[in-house]
Design an enzyme around this catalytic site. Structure first.
Site, PDB file in Angstrom:
ATOM      1  CB  VAL A  58      -4.029  -5.730 -16.484  1.00 15.12           C
ATOM      2  CG1 VAL A  58      -4.125  -5.951 -14.983  1.00 15.12           C
ATOM      3  CG2 VAL A  58      -5.270  -5.020 -16.996  1.00 15.12           C
ATOM      4  CD  GLU A  95      -1.953  -4.033 -11.735  1.00 15.01           C
ATOM      5  OE1 GLU A  95      -0.830  -4.518 -11.514  1.00 15.01           O
ATOM      6  OE2 GLU A  95      -2.769  -4.524 -12.525  1.00 15.01           O
ATOM      7  CG  ASP A 133      17.655  29.497  13.805  1.00 15.29           C
ATOM      8  OD1 ASP A 133      18.221  30.569  13.569  1.00 15.29           O
ATOM      9  OD2 ASP A 133      17.076  29.245  14.881  1.00 15.29           O
ATOM     10  CG  ASN A 139       5.235  -5.589 -13.948  1.00 15.82           C
ATOM     11  OD1 ASN A 139       5.465  -4.706 -13.126  1.00 15.82           O
ATOM     12  ND2 ASN A 139       4.125  -6.313 -13.891  1.00 15.82           N
ATOM     13  CG  ASN A 157      -0.071  -8.211 -12.302  1.00 16.87           C
ATOM     14  OD1 ASN A 157       0.972  -8.801 -12.572  1.00 16.87           O
ATOM     15  ND2 ASN A 157      -0.541  -7.225 -13.027  1.00 16.87           N
ATOM     16  CB  THR A 206       4.253 -11.482  -7.891  1.00 12.47           C
ATOM     17  OG1 THR A 206       3.578 -10.910  -9.015  1.00 12.47           O
ATOM     18  CG2 THR A 206       4.260 -12.982  -8.028  1.00 12.47           C
TER      19      THR A 206
END
Length: 793
Positions: free
Chosen positions: A260, A265, A307, A602, A630, A633
């Site tokens: 995890v 996430e 165009d 991480n 998690n 942060t």
């Protein structure tokens, strides 16, 4: 002479060829479209995190990840229906009814009932119901800009053209969806429904591939890499735990918690919020976003295919130059030799667009066509034809007003011709459509006085010239694609500044058809370019759909083009594309720096857990503590970072290489080095307290140090090159407030006994202070790295 069909014959043909309608592709079932949105490594990674969070009993985190995945899937599925809507929008260009000859009588029938062999009756203002070959044509002019991109109405004739002539040069035919600008005609229908040129465009749209955006490709590659790293580290930690005879359940909890912790996430939310912010900022610059991922894709563009008519130019024929000794007299005579009529607004009208341009210019000089007609009504008109290449109008004042091609009109003049043909050639070489105007007093078109020349063109938008220069400075090539004649195209391109040193054959594409526009876009894509395509006509829709990012005009664009596009310019201003280009690059910068920030955290957590396992130490962080890290942060600080304003020099650097990864080697080195430092100081705090006060205090110290470190790093993560002291403190207030609030919350977790018991985070004030000092080290290293390198991208 063609006498039309009988009712019985028309019904028989209708049963054989089907109705005169465009096919609708069968729709993909919604459930299948929705399931396709989950076929992505990034989604697999987050699904694993969602299951892991549920296994740990953290339903809140699991539900949050699930909600993000569901939202992204719904948004993605909605975008897959754009092509279908584009095909349906083609129906708005077809005539609801048509005048045909049935049983030798003129009848109005639904356009869907028109069949090959029908005799169409056409007049000014009609929308052509099917592709047809002309049998009779009187002063016929057709506006074919939606199919060919050619700005001026096209003169039509019954003289046969070669079967393989380009669409823009088929003067003996009219096409479904085009508009009769002037004159009348009778034409035999040769193709209906999907067999028409408009049907061919519908087929091209349905088979054009929008493909994945550069950001989607880069994120998928990053997600796969993170998945492999995550599985490898979790396996190593589990093996080391078992080798050190830790309880199997504790090893399982540590492994799942680490899984995890190793998954960012917040990444989908960060990307979504960053793109949503870009949508708001682009809307302020008159760019309406239909697809979120298109916001960043524009910032990756290396080529803008555009165009010409209505996009780079105003889309309106305008008198741009007058040549003659008396310009007032020249415009008076030009207005007197017109059949068109101005609308009350004084800018538009009915009839030949070239004549409308002359009437508008005359009105601006105080010459009123209505007053002119009242003072000297027309008594005779000799209409323009392709052989004489001139028209004349005799009025009640006895004068004969003549206008037409200078090379054929000059020989009929006895005065005013000195230098006229030379000037005519010079004006034509600059892309102007030149009309000579003469005045006579006799009974026929002889012994005339040449009053001068009128140069008419669809002028460039003034702001486009600056925008193209800005795009070139940003390393983005502008390619003009038009159905106009090559000479006209080169002249406009030169005036716009498109030619500027580039290969003319590369950046100016004339006589373009819908198929060739599609091939041009595909060619640039095959060569590795990120292509933006902009336009307003139906003929642009397939290429707009095929490009990495399709851009339609909001005011003058057709519904077909808007439905096929990703962005819509509310002000029809090419310059808005360059403004949006700036926002797109800023958004990618924000996403990139936020990913570096998230992955560094991480990496620190992985390094901490891996080294502690290798040393045979207890897990430095509990699962609940890892989830809180998690939450704190990967959540608010990361979302605040994507609100950073654009760097001032964002358009002064070349575009990113299309095949470059989302993170460079330098960025990965930063992630690894700062992650190791962060993991190291957290491990130091853990070992220090473990030896003094035991494992509970050690975990509380490690928890506090890690959170402090990641919060402090958020301020330095605002810019990859500029140190903190050179950033405007108030330039991104959300980061400041999030940092202060998160620090306060973390201090409360460590100092309030009731909360500390829940998170196992209680510490003495002095220890909290020491943890804060340790947490300053990773931020310091980040700032020192900025000073040692000029660019971390």
């Amino acid at each position: 002479m063609h006498a039309g069909l009988s009712t019985a014959e028309a019904e028989r043909l209708l049963s054989e060829v089907g109705p005169n309608e465009l096919d609708q592709e069968p729709a993909t079932p919604p459930w299948r479209v929705l399931l396709r949105q989950f076929d992505s490594p990034a989604v697999w990674l987050l699904l694993a995190a969602c299951v892991a969070s549920a296994a740990l009993g953290d339903l809140g985190d699991s539900l949050a990840i699930g909600a993000i995945l569901t939202l992204n899937a719904v948004v993605g599925a909605a975008q897959e229906f754009r092509a279908e809507r584009a095909l349906r929008a083609l129906g708005t260009l077809t005539a609801p009814t048509a005048r045909v000859v049935r049983d030798e009588h003129a009848r109005v029938v639904p356009a869907a009932l028109v069949v090959p062999g029908d005799l169409l009756l056409l007049e000014a203002g009609d929308i052509v119901a099917a592709d047809a070959k002309l049998l009779e044509a009187q002063r016929l002019k057709v506006n074919e800009a939606t199919l060919t991109g050619e700005s001026a109405a096209v003169d039509k004739t019954t003289e046969p053209c070669a079967p393989d002539s380009p669409l823009a040069e088929r003067r003996d035919s009219v096409f479904k969806g085009t508009t009769i600008a002037d004159g009348t005609a009778r034409a035999e229908v040769v193709a209906t429904g999907m067999r028409t040129e408009l049907g061919n465009i519908a087929h091209l749209i349905s088979h054009a591939e929008a493909g994945r955006t550069p950001l989607q490709i880069r994120l998928a590659a990053l997600s796969r890499l993170l998945l492999y790293i995550c599985l490898a580290v979790v396996a190593i930690v589990a093996v080391l735990g078992l080798l050190h005879n830790q309880a199997k359940f504790d090893v399982f909890l540590s492994a799942v918690s680490l899984a995890v912790a190793s998954v960012p996430e917040g990444l989908p939310a960060v990307v979504t919020i960053a793109l949503a912010i870009g949508v708001r900022r682009m809307a302020q610059r008159n760019v309406l976003v239909k697809r979120l991922s298109a916001v960043e894709t524009l910032g990756s563009a290396t080529v803008i295919c555009s165009d010409k008519t209505g996009t780079l130019t105003t889309g309106e024929m305008t008198v741009r130059e007058l040549w003659g000794t008396d310009e007032q007299r020249l415009l008076h005579a030009g207005a007197a030799c017109c059949d068109a009529e101005l609308a009350p607004d004084g800018r538009t009208g009915t009839g030949d667009p070239t004549e409308i341009a002359i009437l508008v210019a005359a009105r601006e000089r105080g010459i009123s066509a209505v007053e002119l007609e009242r003072a000297a009504p027309k008594t005779q008109t000799n209409p323009f034809d392709s052989v004489r290449k001139r028209m004349s109008v005799r009025r009640s004042d006895g004068r004969l007003y003549v206008k037409g091609a200078a090379e054929l009109l000059a020989p009929l003049c006895v005065r005013g011709t000195d230098g006229a043909l030379e000037k005519n050639s010079e004006m034509a070489a600059r892309g102007l459509r030149v009309l000579a105007v003469a005045l006579g007093e006799g009974e026929d078109e002889r012994d005339l006085e040449l009053l001068g020349l009128i140069g008419i063109a669809d002028p460039p938008r003034p702001e486009v010239i600056r925008a193209i220069a800005s795009a070139r400075k940003a390393g983005v090539k502008t390619v003009m694609i038009t159905g106009d004649h090559p000479a006209t195209a080169r002249a406009i391109a030169s005036e716009l500044g498109i030619l500027g040193g580039d290969d003319e054959a590369e950046v100016v594409r004339a006589r373009a058809t819908p198929e060739s526009k599609l091939e041009i876009v595909r060619d640039f894509k095959a060569r590795g370019h990120v292509v933006a395509m902009t336009g307003d006509g139906v003929n642009d829709a397939p290429a707009i759909r095929e490009a990495h990012i399709g851009i339609a005009m909001g005011k003058t664009g057709t519904e077909v083009t808007r439905e096929a596009s990703d962005l819509v310019l509310a002000d029809d201003n090419f310059a808005s594309i360059v403004a949006a280009l700036c926002e797109g690059r800023a958004i990618f910068d924000n996403i990139q720096r936020t990913i570096v920030y998230l992955l560094t955290g991480n990496a620190g957590e992985l390094a901490l857990m891996l080294v502690a396992a290798a040393m045979g130490l207890p897990a430095p962080l509990l699962p609940l503590q890892l989830l809180w890290v998690n939450l704190v942060t990967d959540g608010a600080p990361a979302l605040a970072l994507v609100m950073e304003p654009a760097d001032p020099g964002v358009l002064e650097r070349p575009p990113r290489a299309p095949n470059s990864p989302i993170l460079s080697r330098r960025a990965w080195a930063t992630v690894a080095s700062i992650g190791i430092v962060e993991g190291g100081v957290t491990l130091a705090a853990f070992v220090w307290q473990y030896r003094i006060a035991g494992v509970d205090a050690a975990r509380a110290a490690a928890f506090c140090t890690l959170v402090f470190s990641e919060i402090l790093r958020a301020m330095g993560a605002r810019h990859a090159k500029l140190p903190i002291w050179r950033l405007q403190l108030l330039g991104n207030m959300p980061v400041v407030w999030v940092m202060l609030l998160s620090l306060v919350v973390q201090v409360l977790l460590a100092s309030v006994p009731a909360v500390g018991q829940v998170f196992h985070s209680g510490l003495e004030p002095a220890v909290i202070a020491y943890c804060f000092v340790l947490a300053l080290l990773p931020m310091t290293v980040v700032e020192l790295l900025k000073l040692s390198t000029s660019d971390q991208h």
